[in-house]
Design a protein around this motif. Structure first.
Motif: not given
Ligand code: SF4
Length: 725
Positions: A346-352
């Motif tokens: 989810n971190n990856l989706a949120l920072i991009t």
């Protein structure tokens, strides 16, 4: 058997009786099977969470054929081998047909009245002696949402034990917990449509070709199917899905967190994040950026075994994608770090900012046909409608909806499934009730599970089939109706509520689970209090619509009739969080610093292989159903062990040798060896479906501390040639 004959058998056509030209039949027997059946009943597949729409042909009161519903948006007429042969399970030889009670050590037929009276008498007697919490109940993602909702009320407000969970904890609990950590609530943000429209699809620990085959049509059908789209598969094995990929990252087991953190590192380093999205919709970015600074490509390469330039390439593809989609399944969830791995994704989706837009989503691909419905209707890790046990307002809302005192609703979740098993061994759980699940094959560390089943004073197994490896232990067996014999809804991985219809009557004296629950409630004296005026699952659905109204998983606008007419409706629409507002106290998602820990049981000189377990397309979970279907069983009748040629040569083993797999806990004997580079040196793989060669004799009882999901994917074993017979 000729290919044509196999195809005809596949679509349920008896080639000895039908004059039939397959050439006239472009859509799975549409023309020919029209002659075969009197009527076609529209329904939804009862195996996996893809949620394919299907038509079941009925003749003379029997289900005789299955074909994909060409108008259904999920599968557009396609079915996998399990769906195509699903009607065969209805009259399978192993169906449970009458209640059985153990008397003098033997299960003997009894009437329903005697069975249910005995069950209530024994359980309430145990509770009187040992406390209300001495009962544990484990349901299943195979139940209808209406049934699961009814069961939750019965267990927690009728039997008044908080210990209610589902076998879904062996499957998707880490996704649930990971969504809650990041977004404040369960609920998959995306859709299958996003999988199809993304320009980069990253699948982590997800072998959809075997486990969710119809989903392959969204990413596959040849690399040229959708120009410009890149499919990246992260998996230690060269699975069928990995073979479809443009890039396969053959990662070392449990290298996933390091890889994900490493991708985040590169995205931040190279300016491929979405600063506006981060500023507007997330918390803890600075701490997160500082944390992943240590995950350089070289550091990550050391943990994952992947070349640094490949890690850079994948990070750049995802970061530069117009719409990036990340899907995952059991390779992520079946881990003692499963929940936080989901948070890392989810971190990856949120920072991009790859979330809440067409093609952009982190997306859990669920396991069972109704895993989603069961986690929404709740009373396991959450209260119904994604409400929280520890939230007084949520408890008060439910109390008002149900016309009860809020004090009757538990303030904390009870024991999760693994804790009930350990509780039974410890003597805290004295009665267990399993519904449509087969833990003797599916639960890790068989010997502990066996000890639990033998420790309890009263074990009830409610199932559509008997004997099963679990019902053999039971004091009471309740014969249940299965898919095709009852009416209600399932909700699939993409939040699509689909109608499930009754096709035939249950065999013998078998009853729908819903009817069993109401009959038990009547004996407990709570029928009218908990289920006022209810007679059918439609009554349960009507109440569930009221209970879910206004919640994220809001079923209230969707009637059965609309669901049927539209071939399923997604609650929440095509995707969640399009406005960047999350169900957290301040509306922002939370970034998490996820540590990368080695898995629990590392190989050593004695146990020098890492065993990975998984599935094959022909079977479903513990084969309670698919072992009844000759075609499926005939294609894959036995388990096998995959081993790399380098290891086989070292051990002087040959293809088709029978081998024994030994762990610190037990062993599995006489498994056929397959020598293949599908697995890397030092790793072996076997499917878990087979009771006869039960992989869970060797798996370990290590669980995620947050989700309580088992670490099925890695344990240390050695492999020996079985002694000659
Ligand atoms: Fe059923 Fe899943 Fe196969 Fe579709 S992919 S037919 S839902 S088992």
């Amino acid at each position: 058997m000729s290919l044509l004959t196999r195809v005809k058998r596949l679509v349920g056509i008896d080639t000895r009786q039908q004059k039939y030209s397959y050439a006239q039949d472009p859509v799975y027997g549409k023309v020919a099977t029209a002659r075969l059946a009197d009527t076609w009943v529209k329904t939804t597949c009862g195996y996996c969470s893809v949620g394919c729409g299907m038509l079941i042909g009925v003749k003379d009161g029997k289900a005789v054929a299955a074909r994909g519903n060409p108008d259904h948006p999920v599968n557009r007429g396609k079915l996998c081998p399990k769906g195509l042969s699903e009607h065969h399970i209805l009259d399978g030889p192993g169906r449970a047909r009458q209640p059985l009670l153990r008397k003098n050590g033997v299960l003997v037929p009894v009437s329903w009245d005697e069975a249910l009276d005995t069950m209530v008498e024994n359980i309430t007697g145990i509770q009187a002696r040992h406390g209300l919490g001495s009962l544990g109940v484990v349901g299943t993602g195979q139940l209808l949402t209406e049934e699961y909702y009814t069961l939750g009320k019965l267990v927690q407000l009728g039997f008044r034990t908080p210990h209610n969970d589902g076998n879904t904890t062996l499957c998707m609990a880490s996704a649930v917990s990971g969504y809650k950590l990041s977004f404040g609530s369960d609920g998959p943000p995306g859709s299958y449509a996003d999988m199809a429209s993304a320009d980069v699809v990253l699948l982590i620990g997800s072998n959809i070709a075997d486990n969710h085959p119809i989903l392959c049509t969204r990413v596959g059908e040849g690399p040229g199917k959708r120009p410009g789209r890149t499919l990246i598969v992260v998996d230690p094995r060269v699975t069928k899905t990995a073979m479809m990929a443009d890039i396969h990252l053959a990662i070392k087991p449990r290298g996933d967190i390091a890889l994900i953190n490493g991708i985040a590192h590169i995205l931040i380093r190279d300016g491929l994040t979405d600063p506006a999205y981060i500023a507007a919709h997330t918390n803890q970015y600075e701490a997160f950026a500082a944390y992943v600074a240590a995950f350089t490509p070289e550091h990550v390469a050391g943990i994952t075994g992947l070349p640094p330039d490949r890690i850079e390439q994948v990070a750049h593809l995802y970061g530069r994608a117009k719409a990036g989609f990340i899907g995952w399944t059991m390779g992520v969830n079946h881990s003692s770090q499963g929940a936080v791995t989901v948070a890392a994704i989810n971190n990856l989706a949120l920072i991009t900012g790859h979330i809440g837009r067409a093609g952009a989503a982190p997306f859990s691909i669920t396991g069972q046909c109704n895993a989603m419905g069961t986690r929404e209707s709740g009373f396991t890790s959450a209260l119904p409608g994604y409400r929280k046990f520890d939230n007084p307002q949520h408890r008060e809302e439910l109390a008002q909806l149900w016309g009860i005192d809020a004090e009757e609703i538990p303030k904390a979740r009870g024991m999760a499934y693994p804790d009930m098993i350990e509780g039974a061994v410890a003597g805290n759980i004295k009665a267990l009730w399993f519904i449509a699940t087969n833990p003797v094959v599916s639960f890790p560390n068989y010997n502990l599970l066996k000890q639990a089943l033998e420790s309890v004073e009263f074990l009830v197994v409610q199932d559509g089939f008997h004997p099963t490896p679990t019902s053999d232990f039971a004091h009471l067996v309740l014969p249940a109706a299965i898919w095709g014999e009852k009416e209600g809804t399932y909700t699939n991985s993409e939040r699509r509520i689909s109608k499930v219809n009754r096709i035939v009557t249950p065999p013998g004296e078998a009853r729908p689970d819903f009817d069993i629950f109401l009959a038990l409630a009547a004996r407990l004296g709570v029928k009218e209090k908990l289920y006022p005026g209810w007679t059918t699952t439609a009554d349960a659905y009507a109440e569930w619509q009221r209970v879910s109204a206004g919640r994220l998983c809001d079923y209230s606008p969707h009637s059965w009739a609309d669901i049927e007419a539209q071939n399923g409706i997604q609650w929440g629409g095509e995707r969640l969080y399009a406005d960047g507002h999350f169900p957290t106290p301040d509306g922002r998602a939370l970034l998490h610093n996820v540590p990368c820990e080695p898995f629990t049981e590392q190989p050593n000189d004695e146990f020098n292989f890492i065993l990975n377990t998984g599935r094959t397309v022909e079977h479903w979970h513990t084969r309670t159903k698919t072992a009844q279907v000759d075609m499926l069983n005939g294609m894959v009748p036995n388990a096998w062990l995959e081993m790399n040629p380098v290891d086989a040569e070292r051990l002087k083993l040959r293809s088709h040798d029978k081998v024994t797999i030994v762990s610190r806990r037990d062993k599995v004997t006489d498994v056929e060896l397959r020598i293949t580079s599908i697995v890397a040196p030092g790793q072996v793989f076997m499917p878990f479906h087979f009771a006869e060669t039960n992989s869970n004799r060797v798996t370990l009882g290590a669980f995620d501390p947050i989700s309580r999901e088992p670490n099925f994917k890695q344990c240390a074993v050695c492999v020996q040639k079985s002694s000659a017979h």
